[in-house]
Design a protein around this motif. Structure first.
Motif, PDB file in Angstrom:
ATOM      1  N   THR A 116      14.648   0.064 -27.490  1.00 11.84           N
ATOM      2  CA  THR A 116      16.110   0.558 -26.652  1.00 11.84           C
ATOM      3  C   THR A 116      17.502   1.418 -27.246  1.00 11.84           C
ATOM      4  O   THR A 116      18.323   1.604 -26.451  1.00 11.84           O
ATOM      5  N   ALA A 117      17.542   2.090 -29.317  1.00 11.75           N
ATOM      6  CA  ALA A 117      18.364   1.825 -28.712  1.00 11.75           C
ATOM      7  C   ALA A 117      19.013   4.074 -28.078  1.00 11.75           C
ATOM      8  O   ALA A 117      19.693   4.380 -28.253  1.00 11.75           O
ATOM      9  N   PRO A 118      18.234   4.358 -28.028  1.00 14.09           N
ATOM     10  CA  PRO A 118      18.448   6.068 -27.566  1.00 14.09           C
ATOM     11  C   PRO A 118      18.749   5.328 -25.789  1.00 14.09           C
ATOM     12  O   PRO A 118      19.496   6.366 -25.048  1.00 14.09           O
ATOM     13  N   PHE A 119      18.527   4.556 -25.443  1.00 16.57           N
ATOM     14  CA  PHE A 119      19.582   4.337 -23.716  1.00 16.57           C
ATOM     15  C   PHE A 119      20.232   3.718 -24.659  1.00 16.57           C
ATOM     16  O   PHE A 119      20.915   4.490 -22.937  1.00 16.57           O
ATOM     17  N   ARG A 137      17.969  10.020 -14.980  1.00 19.35           N
ATOM     18  CA  ARG A 137      18.114   9.034 -15.877  1.00 19.35           C
ATOM     19  C   ARG A 137      18.735   7.817 -16.189  1.00 19.35           C
ATOM     20  O   ARG A 137      18.339   6.973 -17.254  1.00 19.35           O
ATOM     21  N   LEU A 138      19.656   8.201 -15.667  1.00 21.67           N
ATOM     22  CA  LEU A 138      20.510   5.796 -14.827  1.00 21.67           C
ATOM     23  C   LEU A 138      18.950   5.522 -15.325  1.00 21.67           C
ATOM     24  O   LEU A 138      18.441   3.831 -15.482  1.00 21.67           O
ATOM     25  N   LEU A 139      18.308   5.395 -14.043  1.00 20.92           N
ATOM     26  CA  LEU A 139      17.272   5.102 -13.333  1.00 20.92           C
ATOM     27  C   LEU A 139      15.750   4.435 -14.351  1.00 20.92           C
ATOM     28  O   LEU A 139      15.961   3.643 -15.251  1.00 20.92           O
ATOM     29  N   ALA A 140      16.128   5.837 -15.670  1.00 23.06           N
ATOM     30  CA  ALA A 140      15.006   5.987 -16.743  1.00 23.06           C
ATOM     31  C   ALA A 140      15.646   4.742 -17.613  1.00 23.06           C
ATOM     32  O   ALA A 140      14.470   3.880 -18.363  1.00 23.06           O
ATOM     33  N   VAL A 141      16.962   4.472 -18.104  1.00 26.16           N
ATOM     34  CA  VAL A 141      17.169   3.144 -18.684  1.00 26.16           C
ATOM     35  C   VAL A 141      17.040   1.601 -17.923  1.00 26.16           C
ATOM     36  O   VAL A 141      16.858   1.148 -18.817  1.00 26.16           O
ATOM     37  N   SER A 251      16.855  11.600 -30.617  1.00 24.11           N
ATOM     38  CA  SER A 251      16.484  10.199 -30.663  1.00 24.11           C
ATOM     39  C   SER A 251      15.595   9.162 -30.566  1.00 24.11           C
ATOM     40  O   SER A 251      14.837   7.959 -30.946  1.00 24.11           O
ATOM     41  N   PRO A 252      15.109   9.734 -29.303  1.00 19.82           N
ATOM     42  CA  PRO A 252      13.697   9.343 -29.090  1.00 19.82           C
ATOM     43  C   PRO A 252      12.153   9.764 -28.827  1.00 19.82           C
ATOM     44  O   PRO A 252      11.821   8.416 -29.616  1.00 19.82           O
ATOM     45  N   ILE A 283       6.221   0.556 -21.490  1.00 18.69           N
ATOM     46  CA  ILE A 283       6.913   1.692 -20.221  1.00 18.69           C
ATOM     47  C   ILE A 283       8.041   2.212 -21.355  1.00 18.69           C
ATOM     48  O   ILE A 283       8.703   3.397 -20.729  1.00 18.69           O
ATOM     49  N   ILE A 284       8.501   1.329 -21.944  1.00 16.25           N
ATOM     50  CA  ILE A 284      10.371   2.189 -23.005  1.00 16.25           C
ATOM     51  C   ILE A 284       9.751   3.782 -23.352  1.00 16.25           C
ATOM     52  O   ILE A 284      11.060   4.463 -23.423  1.00 16.25           O
ATOM     53  N   VAL A 285       8.522   3.497 -23.768  1.00 17.09           N
ATOM     54  CA  VAL A 285       8.559   4.970 -24.680  1.00 17.09           C
ATOM     55  C   VAL A 285       8.783   6.261 -23.294  1.00 17.09           C
ATOM     56  O   VAL A 285       8.894   7.607 -23.356  1.00 17.09           O
ATOM     57  N   ALA A 286       8.045   5.903 -22.604  1.00 12.30           N
ATOM     58  CA  ALA A 286       7.696   6.579 -21.286  1.00 12.30           C
ATOM     59  C   ALA A 286       9.070   7.420 -20.786  1.00 12.30           C
ATOM     60  O   ALA A 286       9.228   8.202 -19.921  1.00 12.30           O
ATOM     61  N   ALA A 287      10.186   6.520 -20.746  1.00 11.27           N
ATOM     62  CA  ALA A 287      11.005   5.754 -20.272  1.00 11.27           C
ATOM     63  C   ALA A 287      11.821   6.589 -20.827  1.00 11.27           C
ATOM     64  O   ALA A 287      13.173   7.708 -20.322  1.00 11.27           O
ATOM     65  N   GLY A 288      12.337   6.283 -22.512  1.00  7.81           N
ATOM     66  CA  GLY A 288      12.931   7.212 -22.981  1.00  7.81           C
ATOM     67  C   GLY A 288      12.254   8.762 -23.641  1.00  7.81           C
ATOM     68  O   GLY A 288      13.241   9.520 -23.308  1.00  7.81           O
ATOM     69  N   ILE A 289      11.227   9.205 -23.302  1.00  3.65           N
ATOM     70  CA  ILE A 289      10.667  10.681 -23.016  1.00  3.65           C
ATOM     71  C   ILE A 289      11.227  11.300 -21.907  1.00  3.65           C
ATOM     72  O   ILE A 289      11.334  11.946 -21.902  1.00  3.65           O
ATOM     73  N   TYR A 290      11.065  10.479 -20.899  1.00  5.41           N
ATOM     74  CA  TYR A 290      11.895  11.408 -19.806  1.00  5.41           C
ATOM     75  C   TYR A 290      13.104  11.651 -19.824  1.00  5.41           C
ATOM     76  O   TYR A 290      13.517  12.689 -19.612  1.00  5.41           O
TER      77      TYR A 290
END
Length: 314
Positions: A116-119, A137-141, A251-252, A283-290
Motif C-alpha cells: 500500500t506504500a505506493p498508494f 487514480r484516486l479510484l485505483a487507490v 514505487s509500484p 488487486i493491490i498490484v493491478a491498482a498500483g500498476i494502473y
C-alpha cells in the motif's frame, strides 16, 4: 516548436533515467525479502527493539565504512537538513512498525500489506511533489485498499494489531519516499543513506540498553549485522531510484517483493500464502500498476518540478 535531434536526445535521456530508476527499485525489491526473513528468524529469540537497533546501527556502520574513506564528512553535508531528519524519522518509524508486525504475520502477507506504500505516495505526491493525481487514480487507490481488506479480512484473524502495524509502516514508508524524492533534487543519494541510518541509530541507542539480550551464537550476531548490510543496500537502491525518476512511476515496482517473500517465507515456515493473500495481492498490484502507467502522462508543470537543481546520479 523544436523537434530536431536535440529534442529527441533529451527525450531519450529522460527515458533512460526512468529505466534506471525502475531497475534500482527492482533491485531493492529483491534485497528486502532477505532482510525481512532474517527479522522473522531473529524475532524468535530477541526483542524487536534490539533487532531494530541492529538494523540501524549496522546500516550506519556500513555507510561509514563505505562513504567516509572517499567522501569524508562531506557525506553528511545536506542542503535540506530538516527534510533529511523528517525522512529518517519516517523510515525508522516504518521499520519499527514492520519489524514488530512481521513477528506475527506471514512474510508474504506482510509484503502484500506493505504494497500500500505506493498508494500513500500517490496521495501525497501531488501536494508535496507536484505529481498530479486524477479522479481515476484516486479510484485505483480505493481499489488497492479494498485489496488490503481482502488480505487482512478484518475480524477473521486473531492478530489484527500486527496487520494494522504493517499498514502504518506502509504509510510511513510512503511519506519517506515522498520526502526522499523531494530531497533528491538537492542532496546526493549517499547523503540520504547516511542520514537514514544516523537518525535511527541515535533514537534506538537510547532504547536498546533497557531490553538488550546478548547474542547467543556468532551466527545470530552475523545475522544482526546482515540486517544493516541488506537494509543499507536496499535503501540506497530506493534513494538512487527516486533520484532518477518520479516517485509515482518507480514505487509500484517494489511489488516484485512478493516473489522473494513467498519463497523466503516458505523456506522459513514451510507455508505458502492462502488464496485470500493471492487475490488481495493481485488487486493491490493491478491498482498500483494502473497508477504507475497513468502517472507517466505528466503535465509540463509537473515535469518542471524535477528540473530544478537535479543531483548528479553518478
Amino acid at each position: 516548436m523544436a523537434t530536431g535531434p536535440g529534442r529527441a536526445a533529451t527525450a531519450g535521456g529522460r527515458d533512460r533515467r526512468v529505466l534506471l530508476g525502475i531497475l534500482f527499485m527492482c533491485i531493492s525489491a529483491m534485497i528486502f525479502p532477505f532482510m525481512n526473513g532474517l527479522v522473522q528468524i531473529l524475532s524468535r529469540d530477541y526483542p524487536s527493539e534490539q533487532i531494530i537497533w541492529a538494523r540501524t546501527a549496522s546500516h550506519l556502520l556500513v555507510a561509514l565504512l563505505w562513504l567516509l574513506p572517499s567522501q569524508g564528512v562531506s557525506a553528511l553535508r545536506t542542503r535540506r537538513p530538516w527534510l533529511q531528519i523528517l525522512g529518517s524519522v519516517c523510515l525508522i518509524t516504518s521499520t519499527a512498525m514492520f519489524f514488530i508486525g512481521v513477528k506475527s504475520v506471514p512474510l508474504a502477507k506482510a509484503a502484500a500489506i506493505s504494497f500500500t506504500a505506493p498508494f500513500f505516495v500517490a496521495l501525497l505526491a501531488w501536494p508535496f511533489l507536484g505529481e498530479r493525481i486524477r479522479g481515476s487514480r484516486l479510484l485505483a487507490v480505493a481499489i488497492g485498499f479494498a485489496g488490503v481488506l481482502v488480505v487482512i479480512r478484518p475480524g477473521l484473524e486473531v492478530v489484527q494489531w500486527a496487520s494494522v502495524l504493517i499498514v502504518g509502516s506502509a504509510a510511513c514508508y510512503g511519506v519517506y519516499q515522498v520526502v526522499a524524492r523531494r530531497v533528491a533534487g538537492h542532496d546526493r543519494p549517499e547523503t540520504s543513506v547516511m542520514y537514514s541510518a544516523l537518525v535511527g541509530t541515535i533514537i534506538m541507542s537510547a532504547i536498546v540498553p533497557w531490553v538488550w539480550v546478548t547474542p547467543k551464537t556468532g551466527l545470530d550476531a552475523l545475522m544482526m549485522v546482515g540486517l544493516g548490510v541488506l537494509g543499507a543496500s536496499g535503501h540506497y537502491c530506493v534513494v538512487r531510484s527516486l533520484a532518477y525518476a518520479e516517485a509515482n512511476i518507480v514505487s509500484p515496482f517494489q511489488y516484485a517483493q512478493i516473489v522473494g517473500s513467498v519463497a523466503i517465507g516458505w523456506a522459513i515456515s514451510g507455508l505458502l500464502p492462502d488464496i485470500y493473500t493471492w487475490i488481495g495481492s493481485a488487486i493491490i498490484v493491478a491498482a498500483g500498476i494502473y497508477i504507475a502507467i497513468t502517472q507517466t502522462r505528466r503535465t509540463p508543470a509537473a515535469s518542471a518540478v524535477f528540473t530544478e537543481r537535479p543531483i548528479r546520479p553518478d
